[in-house]
Motif scaffolding. Sequence first.
Motif, short mmCIF file in Angstrom:
data_model
loop_
_atom_site.label_atom_id
_atom_site.label_comp_id
_atom_site.label_asym_id
_atom_site.label_seq_id
_atom_site.Cartn_x
_atom_site.Cartn_y
_atom_site.Cartn_z
N ASP A 14 18.10 -20.26 14.87
CA ASP A 14 17.10 -21.19 15.39
C ASP A 14 15.67 -20.73 15.13
O ASP A 14 14.78 -21.55 14.93
N VAL A 15 15.44 -19.42 15.16
CA VAL A 15 14.09 -18.87 14.94
C VAL A 15 14.20 -17.63 14.05
O VAL A 15 14.95 -16.70 14.37
N LEU A 16 13.46 -17.63 12.95
CA LEU A 16 13.34 -16.46 12.09
C LEU A 16 11.89 -16.00 12.12
O LEU A 16 11.00 -16.76 11.73
N VAL A 17 11.66 -14.79 12.61
CA VAL A 17 10.30 -14.23 12.64
C VAL A 17 10.23 -13.11 11.60
O VAL A 17 10.76 -12.01 11.81
N ASN A 18 9.59 -13.41 10.46
CA ASN A 18 9.37 -12.41 9.42
C ASN A 18 8.11 -11.63 9.81
O ASN A 18 7.00 -11.97 9.42
N ASN A 19 8.33 -10.58 10.59
CA ASN A 19 7.22 -9.83 11.18
C ASN A 19 6.92 -8.52 10.45
O ASN A 19 5.78 -8.08 10.41
N ALA A 20 7.95 -7.89 9.88
CA ALA A 20 7.79 -6.56 9.30
C ALA A 20 6.75 -6.56 8.18
O ALA A 20 6.72 -7.46 7.35
N GLY A 21 5.89 -5.54 8.18
CA GLY A 21 4.88 -5.41 7.13
C GLY A 21 4.25 -4.04 7.19
O GLY A 21 4.05 -3.49 8.27
N LEU A 22 3.97 -3.47 6.04
CA LEU A 22 3.44 -2.11 5.98
C LEU A 22 2.31 -1.97 4.98
O LEU A 22 2.22 -2.73 4.01
N VAL A 23 1.45 -0.98 5.23
CA VAL A 23 0.50 -0.51 4.22
C VAL A 23 1.06 0.82 3.70
O VAL A 23 1.45 1.67 4.50
N PHE A 24 1.10 0.97 2.39
CA PHE A 24 1.64 2.20 1.82
C PHE A 24 0.52 3.13 1.37
O PHE A 24 -0.66 2.85 1.58
N GLY A 25 0.89 4.25 0.79
CA GLY A 25 -0.05 5.33 0.54
C GLY A 25 -0.93 5.15 -0.67
O GLY A 25 -0.86 4.16 -1.40
N ALA A 26 -1.76 6.17 -0.89
CA ALA A 26 -2.75 6.14 -1.97
C ALA A 26 -2.09 6.11 -3.34
O ALA A 26 -2.63 5.55 -4.28
N GLU A 27 -0.92 6.75 -3.44
CA GLU A 27 -0.19 6.75 -4.71
C GLU A 27 0.78 5.57 -4.75
O GLU A 27 1.49 5.32 -3.78
N ARG A 28 0.80 4.87 -5.86
CA ARG A 28 1.70 3.73 -6.01
C ARG A 28 3.15 4.19 -5.93
O ARG A 28 3.55 5.14 -6.60
N GLU A 29 3.93 3.52 -5.08
CA GLU A 29 5.36 3.81 -4.96
C GLU A 29 6.16 2.59 -5.41
O GLU A 29 5.66 1.46 -5.37
N THR A 30 7.39 2.83 -5.82
CA THR A 30 8.26 1.72 -6.21
C THR A 30 9.52 1.72 -5.36
O THR A 30 9.98 2.77 -4.90
N SER A 31 10.07 0.54 -5.16
CA SER A 31 11.31 0.38 -4.41
C SER A 31 12.50 0.77 -5.31
O SER A 31 12.33 1.02 -6.50
N VAL A 32 13.69 0.77 -4.72
CA VAL A 32 14.88 1.09 -5.50
C VAL A 32 15.11 0.05 -6.60
O VAL A 32 15.80 0.33 -7.58
N ASN A 33 14.52 -1.13 -6.44
CA ASN A 33 14.63 -2.18 -7.45
C ASN A 33 13.52 -2.12 -8.48
O ASN A 33 13.46 -2.96 -9.38
N GLY A 34 12.60 -1.14 -8.33
CA GLY A 34 11.53 -0.97 -9.30
C GLY A 34 10.28 -1.78 -9.03
O GLY A 34 9.39 -1.85 -9.87
N HIS A 35 10.19 -2.37 -7.83
CA HIS A 35 9.01 -3.16 -7.48
C HIS A 35 8.03 -2.32 -6.67
O HIS A 35 8.44 -1.43 -5.91
N GLU A 36 6.74 -2.61 -6.81
CA GLU A 36 5.72 -1.93 -6.00
C GLU A 36 6.08 -2.13 -4.52
O GLU A 36 6.45 -3.21 -4.10
N MET A 37 6.00 -1.06 -3.73
CA MET A 37 6.57 -1.07 -2.38
C MET A 37 5.94 -2.08 -1.43
O MET A 37 6.65 -2.66 -0.59
N THR A 38 4.65 -2.31 -1.52
CA THR A 38 4.01 -3.29 -0.64
C THR A 38 4.53 -4.69 -0.94
O THR A 38 4.87 -5.46 -0.03
#
Length: 291
Positions: free
Chosen positions: A88-112
């Motif tokens: 009935d309700v989906l709240v997409n709340n999660a969100g982060l700021v990442f560090g000074a160095e660019r990081e990538t996810s396990v899928n190869g995407h920029e983490m933010t």
Amino acid sequence: MSEVPQLIALVTGATSGIGEVTARELVQQGYHVVLLARNATKAARTRQQLQKLAQPGTRVDVLLCDLSDLSQVRRAAEEFNQRYARLDVLVNNAGLVFGAERETSVNGHEMTLATNHLGPFLLTSLLLEKLRQSSAARIINVASMAHKFAKPDLADLNATRSYSPMRAYANSKLFNILFTQELARQLRQRSISNITTNSLHPGVVASNFGSNSTWFTRAFYKAAAPFMTTSEDGAQTSIYLATSPEVADISGGYFAKKKPEPVKSEFNTEANVQQLWQQSEQLVGQPFFAE
């Protein structure tokens, strides 16, 4: 007289800050709340605390998922779809700021991009059929006034050429808003009238937010903390959009302090929004709507 079914809500990033406050309020209003979280220990502790506030017979459940990992998003969505009849309700709340160095996810995407946009985009897509089973479903996307500082490059969404943590965050928050607007349009286009979606700015909330980012970002948040709002205040617009009858028929809006606000961005053109949607589908590896 038929019994009114208990409303089911899924809240991401629900173990701290405004996500936890949002989940707590929904529990107190009688919702069956599912907490989607990365950290099992925090999730168990939050679930235990919220269960004490729940009405008799009302459960608080946990789904473990790192939104930056698309395989985990798929697994969590599959688990939800198997366990629950509807959403009935989906709240997409999660969100982060990442560090000074660019990081990538396990899928190869920029983490933010992965955490703040692609994960919620895919999760919403995979839960859409459960949302359609609700008589009146709501999708709430927590964005930020930081979108005003966004300067996205559609030719480099993954920020391989130029990266800054705050620019990546601002871009992701603009994407949250544009995703909301385009989803509302596409739902109307498909005559799906039982689902609404809105985005919001929660205020600048004094929390752990930005603690893993650059020294400048951490210093800014520390210096600004006395002027920031609390998590309780910051969650009020999310709760309002999730529950208030006043906004039951509004879709595609952007709200701050429970009031609609215009979104002024040079990037916000029909062509750019369409391209962002298509690229998001490509990056998550599937179309948003299962035709």
